[in-house]
Design a protein around this motif. Structure first.
Motif, PDB file in Angstrom:
ATOM      1  N   LEU A   7      40.995  29.755  40.700  1.00 20.57           N
ATOM      2  CA  LEU A   7      40.817  31.003  41.448  1.00 20.57           C
ATOM      3  C   LEU A   7      40.099  30.794  42.769  1.00 20.57           C
ATOM      4  O   LEU A   7      39.326  29.855  42.926  1.00 20.57           O
ATOM      5  N   ASP A   8      40.349  31.706  43.699  1.00 20.38           N
ATOM      6  CA  ASP A   8      39.475  31.873  44.862  1.00 20.38           C
ATOM      7  C   ASP A   8      39.241  33.372  44.943  1.00 20.38           C
ATOM      8  O   ASP A   8      40.206  34.131  45.089  1.00 20.38           O
ATOM      9  N   LEU A   9      38.015  33.824  44.849  1.00 18.68           N
ATOM     10  CA  LEU A   9      37.750  35.263  44.813  1.00 18.68           C
ATOM     11  C   LEU A   9      38.027  35.948  46.145  1.00 18.68           C
ATOM     12  O   LEU A   9      37.928  37.167  46.247  1.00 18.68           O
ATOM     13  N   LEU A  10      38.398  35.154  47.153  1.00 18.71           N
ATOM     14  CA  LEU A  10      38.882  35.757  48.400  1.00 18.71           C
ATOM     15  C   LEU A  10      40.191  36.500  48.104  1.00 18.71           C
ATOM     16  O   LEU A  10      40.527  37.477  48.765  1.00 18.71           O
ATOM     17  N   SER A  11      40.936  36.009  47.124  1.00 18.71           N
ATOM     18  CA  SER A  11      42.284  36.524  46.840  1.00 18.71           C
ATOM     19  C   SER A  11      42.251  37.723  45.888  1.00 18.71           C
ATOM     20  O   SER A  11      41.546  37.701  44.881  1.00 18.71           O
ATOM     21  N   GLN A  12      43.023  38.749  46.248  1.00 16.70           N
ATOM     22  CA  GLN A  12      43.051  39.967  45.434  1.00 16.70           C
ATOM     23  C   GLN A  12      43.443  39.684  43.981  1.00 16.70           C
ATOM     24  O   GLN A  12      42.718  40.083  43.058  1.00 16.70           O
ATOM     25  N   PRO A  13      44.588  39.055  43.741  1.00 14.34           N
ATOM     26  CA  PRO A  13      44.981  38.854  42.348  1.00 14.34           C
ATOM     27  C   PRO A  13      43.986  38.001  41.559  1.00 14.34           C
ATOM     28  O   PRO A  13      43.815  38.200  40.359  1.00 14.34           O
ATOM     29  N   PHE A  20      38.962  40.664  34.580  1.00 17.97           N
ATOM     30  CA  PHE A  20      39.536  40.895  33.259  1.00 17.97           C
ATOM     31  C   PHE A  20      39.018  39.893  32.231  1.00 17.97           C
ATOM     32  O   PHE A  20      38.624  40.257  31.124  1.00 17.97           O
ATOM     33  N   ALA A  21      38.988  38.630  32.626  1.00 18.63           N
ATOM     34  CA  ALA A  21      38.526  37.588  31.706  1.00 18.63           C
ATOM     35  C   ALA A  21      37.046  37.778  31.368  1.00 18.63           C
ATOM     36  O   ALA A  21      36.639  37.714  30.209  1.00 18.63           O
ATOM     37  N   LYS A  22      36.238  38.031  32.402  1.00 16.52           N
ATOM     38  CA  LYS A  22      34.802  38.203  32.181  1.00 16.52           C
ATOM     39  C   LYS A  22      34.505  39.443  31.347  1.00 16.52           C
ATOM     40  O   LYS A  22      33.719  39.405  30.415  1.00 16.52           O
ATOM     41  N   LYS A  23      35.147  40.548  31.709  1.00 17.81           N
ATOM     42  CA  LYS A  23      34.895  41.814  31.019  1.00 17.81           C
ATOM     43  C   LYS A  23      35.203  41.690  29.532  1.00 17.81           C
ATOM     44  O   LYS A  23      34.521  42.288  28.700  1.00 17.81           O
ATOM     45  N   ASN A  24      36.253  40.932  29.216  1.00 19.90           N
ATOM     46  CA  ASN A  24      36.654  40.791  27.818  1.00 19.90           C
ATOM     47  C   ASN A  24      36.076  39.557  27.156  1.00 19.90           C
ATOM     48  O   ASN A  24      36.518  39.156  26.074  1.00 19.90           O
ATOM     49  N   SER A  25      35.069  38.962  27.802  1.00 23.71           N
ATOM     50  CA  SER A  25      34.375  37.786  27.261  1.00 23.71           C
ATOM     51  C   SER A  25      35.336  36.683  26.850  1.00 23.71           C
ATOM     52  O   SER A  25      35.170  36.043  25.814  1.00 23.71           O
ATOM     53  N   VAL A 202      34.366  48.941  34.573  1.00 25.16           N
ATOM     54  CA  VAL A 202      34.280  47.478  34.675  1.00 25.16           C
ATOM     55  C   VAL A 202      32.842  47.015  34.482  1.00 25.16           C
ATOM     56  O   VAL A 202      32.575  45.987  33.870  1.00 25.16           O
ATOM     57  N   GLY A 203      31.907  47.813  35.042  1.00 22.42           N
ATOM     58  CA  GLY A 203      30.497  47.427  35.039  1.00 22.42           C
ATOM     59  C   GLY A 203      30.106  47.033  36.459  1.00 22.42           C
ATOM     60  O   GLY A 203      30.757  46.179  37.074  1.00 22.42           O
ATOM     61  N   GLU A 204      29.075  47.664  36.977  1.00 20.75           N
ATOM     62  CA  GLU A 204      28.647  47.477  38.375  1.00 20.75           C
ATOM     63  C   GLU A 204      28.394  46.018  38.710  1.00 20.75           C
ATOM     64  O   GLU A 204      28.826  45.523  39.743  1.00 20.75           O
ATOM     65  N   VAL A 205      27.663  45.342  37.806  1.00 22.12           N
ATOM     66  CA  VAL A 205      27.253  43.966  38.093  1.00 22.12           C
ATOM     67  C   VAL A 205      28.462  43.048  38.223  1.00 22.12           C
ATOM     68  O   VAL A 205      28.583  42.299  39.195  1.00 22.12           O
ATOM     69  N   LEU A 206      29.360  43.130  37.274  1.00 23.10           N
ATOM     70  CA  LEU A 206      30.571  42.294  37.313  1.00 23.10           C
ATOM     71  C   LEU A 206      31.394  42.626  38.546  1.00 23.10           C
ATOM     72  O   LEU A 206      31.918  41.737  39.226  1.00 23.10           O
ATOM     73  N   PHE A 207      31.501  43.925  38.852  1.00 20.17           N
ATOM     74  CA  PHE A 207      32.288  44.345  40.007  1.00 20.17           C
ATOM     75  C   PHE A 207      31.711  43.753  41.299  1.00 20.17           C
ATOM     76  O   PHE A 207      32.443  43.208  42.130  1.00 20.17           O
ATOM     77  N   GLN A 208      30.391  43.858  41.458  1.00 20.35           N
ATOM     78  CA  GLN A 208      29.744  43.298  42.659  1.00 20.35           C
ATOM     79  C   GLN A 208      29.970  41.798  42.744  1.00 20.35           C
ATOM     80  O   GLN A 208      30.285  41.261  43.807  1.00 20.35           O
ATOM     81  N   GLU A 209      29.777  41.129  41.618  1.00 18.57           N
ATOM     82  CA  GLU A 209      29.913  39.669  41.563  1.00 18.57           C
ATOM     83  C   GLU A 209      31.316  39.233  42.006  1.00 18.57           C
ATOM     84  O   GLU A 209      31.487  38.319  42.802  1.00 18.57           O
ATOM     85  N   ALA A 210      32.318  39.939  41.498  1.00 19.84           N
ATOM     86  CA  ALA A 210      33.696  39.571  41.809  1.00 19.84           C
ATOM     87  C   ALA A 210      34.032  39.823  43.275  1.00 19.84           C
ATOM     88  O   ALA A 210      34.942  39.201  43.825  1.00 19.84           O
ATOM     89  N   HIS A 211      33.283  40.721  43.904  1.00 20.98           N
ATOM     90  CA  HIS A 211      33.630  41.110  45.273  1.00 20.98           C
ATOM     91  C   HIS A 211      32.689  40.579  46.339  1.00 20.98           C
ATOM     92  O   HIS A 211      32.845  40.894  47.523  1.00 20.98           O
ATOM     93  N   GLU A 212      31.779  39.728  45.923  1.00 19.40           N
ATOM     94  CA  GLU A 212      30.836  39.144  46.880  1.00 19.40           C
ATOM     95  C   GLU A 212      31.556  38.423  48.021  1.00 19.40           C
ATOM     96  O   GLU A 212      31.224  38.580  49.189  1.00 19.40           O
ATOM     97  N   VAL A 213      32.550  37.632  47.665  1.00 23.23           N
ATOM     98  CA  VAL A 213      33.262  36.814  48.661  1.00 23.23           C
ATOM     99  C   VAL A 213      34.030  37.691  49.647  1.00 23.23           C
ATOM    100  O   VAL A 213      33.914  37.520  50.864  1.00 23.23           O
ATOM    101  N   ILE A 214      34.807  38.635  49.156  1.00 23.46           N
ATOM    102  CA  ILE A 214      35.635  39.437  50.056  1.00 23.46           C
ATOM    103  C   ILE A 214      34.771  40.295  50.975  1.00 23.46           C
ATOM    104  O   ILE A 214      35.106  40.515  52.137  1.00 23.46           O
TER     105      ILE A 214
END
Lengths: 240, 123
Positions: A7-13, A20-25, A202-214
């Motif tokens: 992955l590269d979190l710059l990328s939308q998909p 999805f993976a993190k949220k569902n452990s 999703v959860g604020e923390v996970l959402f922020q984490e995933a979007h830090e790069v973009i």
């Protein structure tokens, strides 16, 4: 070797798959592929995926590309809560409908918005004319209206009363123009309210984490000339 | 084909050439990444993937593009898919697209309505 996600979190998909993976452990090894350094074009990565794109899933000997296929594979393998991809025939069809539509509609326009507004000028040093940018943002606006009118309507989430893969894919798309500084939720209270519901689900923390790069895309270091040359034609093809 | 024939709008040769080159690139990717040495796209039996793919490919075929010529692997796959679907049904489903070249030109009102769609396609 367990599950690996390239992955590269710059990328939308990639963001949708990550969340999805993190949220569902779902346990996985994160393999970062730095797109801005051209790592996806390396020989090593071509061994993983000849298409040279992210995200890629590797589950032992099984390699899978295409974020929608990856999300569905994870959904089926790890038996996640039903609401992500409901068993109910018609509810599931609504999720499928969104996932099919979004490729050439929301995804395309969000991608173009980011590249025309920020990435082409800042990262690749290629100016974009004001007319081109205006046209791109106008098309994004039209797509957002379709998202509201055809998909969201008066529901809590895109495919019904509960958050699903459709919402995850959509919200990660919309963070692209947000990262570019476009105020997509201003003057769109319905969409803003939906965004808050999705972030909460999703959860604020996970959402922020995933979007830090973009959210830091505006601060991309300009690409050096060699990287720029490698990336240019692929970028232009991508944002057509 | 549709722009010149149906909409009476010429497409510059460079645009057509680059479109066909892009199609060619996609066909190669299709053969190398998806079909590979399998009988069908997702394995040894026909699936929804083959159905979606073959109906896509009939679009350029109907425009007169000889996409299966000099692509023996793809041609063999096409024959397997058509046989699996059934000749009669396959012909029936493609009757309309195969006659697309013979469409009478659109009238002015129709052209006007189709303008935004045309612009999108030419991007």
């Amino acid at each position: 070797m367990g599950l690996e996600l390239y992955l590269d979190l710059l990328s939308q998909p990639c963001r949708a798959v990550y969340i999805f993976a993190k949220k569902n452990s779902i346990p996985f090894e994160l393999r970062t592929v730095d797109l801005r350094k051209g790592q996806h074009l390396s020989d090593a990565f071509a061994q993983i995926s000849p298409l040279q794109k992210v995200p890629v899933l590797k589950d032992g000997d099984f390699t899978l590309t295409e974020s929608v296929a990856i999300l569905l594979y994870l959904t089926r393998k790890y038996k996640v809560p039903d609401h992500w991809y409901p068993q109910d025939l018609q509810a599931r069809a609504r999720v499928d409908e969104y996932l099919a539509w979004q490729h050439t509609a929301l995804r395309r326009n969000c991608l173009r918005a980011l590249w025309h507004k920020v990435m082409l000028p800042v990262f690749l040093g290629e100016p974009v004319s004001p007319e081109m940018l205006a046209a791109t943002l106008a098309k994004l606006d039209v797509t957002l209206q379709v998202l509201e009118d055809k998909f969201l309507q008066d529901k809590a989430f895109l495919a019904g009363p509960h958050v699903s893969l459709a919402d995850l894919v959509a919200i990660t798309e919309l963070m692209h123009p947000v990262g570019a500084g476009c105020q997509v939720f201003k003057d769109r209270p319905k969409l803003a309210a939906w965004r808050q519901r999705v972030e909460a689900a999703v959860g604020e923390v996970l959402f922020q984490e995933a979007h830090e790069v973009i959210l830091k895309a505006k601060n991309s270091q300009p690409a050096d000339p060699i990287i720029k040359q490698k990336l240019m034609s692929r970028v232009l093809a991508m944002i057509q | 084909m549709m722009f010149p024939v149906f909409l009476g709008q010429q497409v510059p040769p460079e645009t057509l050439a680059s479109t066909l080159a892009e199609l060619d690139r996609c066909l190669q990717l299709f053969e190398d990444k998806f079909l590979k040495d399998q009988d069908f796209l997702a394995g040894s039996h026909i699936s929804v993937a083959d159905l979606v793919a073959i109906t896509e490919l009939m679009h350029p075929v109907s425009a007169g593009c000889q996409i299966f010529k000099s692509r023996p692997k793809l041609e063999a796959w096409r024959q397997r898919v058509e046989a699996a679907v059934g000749e009669g049904l396959f012909q029936e489903a493609h009757a309309a697209i195969m006659k697309a070249k013979d469409l009478p030109p659109a009238d002015a009102a129709m052209k006007e309505k189709l303008k935004p769609f045309m612009q999108l396609l030419l991007q």
